[in-house]
Design an enzyme around this catalytic site. Structure first.
Site: not given
Length: 148
Positions: A53, A71
Site C-alpha cells: 500500500e 487514500d
C-alpha cells in the site's frame, strides 16, 4: 540567499517524505500496537499490506478520481469511508479522525483506524493491495529475522 533557498527546499522535501519505516522496526511497532493476530490477521499479513500500500511510508497519499477520495498513510486508508479530509464528497468518517492523523510518523491513530477497517465484514479484504499481493501467498518474508 541561494544557499538558504536550497536549504529550505531540502527541509521541505524531508518533511513531505515523512517516515519510511525499516521493515523490522515496523513489524515491532505493529506488534506493540496490537495488530499481530487482530481479528485473525497475522502480523506478516499486516506487513505485506503496508509494503504494497505505501512501501512503509507514513506520508503516502493516492488520489482516486472516480470516487474523488484519497487514500492516506501507511495503510492507505480511504477518505470516502474512514477519515475526514474536508474535501471528499459524502465522507462517512467511520474512524472519527481527520485524515491528517493518518500521515503522522506516530502511527498509533493509523493502527487504531486499521483495526476499525478490519473489524468490518470485508475484514482485511477491504484493501485491494492485500487481495492482489498478499492473499493466498507466503507472507512470512515480511517478518523474517525480525524477532517478532
Amino acid at each position: 540567499m541561494k544557499a538558504l533557498l536550497l536549504l529550505g527546499l531540502l527541509l521541505l522535501s524531508v518533511t513531505v517524505q515523512g517516515k519510511i519505516f525499516e521493515r523490522c522496526d515496523l513489524a515491532r511497532t505493529l506488534k506493540r500496537l496490537g495488530l499481530a493476530g487482530f481479528k485473525g490477521v497475522s502480523l506478516a499479513n499486516w506487513m505485506c499490506l503496508a509494503k504494497w500500500e505505501s512501501n512503509y511510508n507514513t506520508k503516502a497519499t493516492n488520489y482516486n478520481p472516480g470516487s474523488r477520495s484519497t487514500d492516506y498513510g501507511i495503510f492507505q486508508i480511504n477518505s470516502r469511508y474512514w477519515c475526514n479530509d474536508g474535501k471528499t464528497p459524502r465522507a462517512v468518517n467511520a474512524c472519527h479522525i481527520p485524515c491528517s492523523d493518518l500521515l503522522k510518523d506516530d502511527i498509533t491513530q493509523a493502527v487504531a483506524c486499521a483495526k476499525r477497517v478490519v473489524s468490518d465484514p470485508n475484514g482485511i479484504r477491504a484493501w485491494v493491495a492485500w487481495r492482489a499481493h498478499c492473499e493466498n501467498q507466503d507472507v512470512s518474508q515480511y517478518v523474517r529475522n525480525c524477532g517478532v
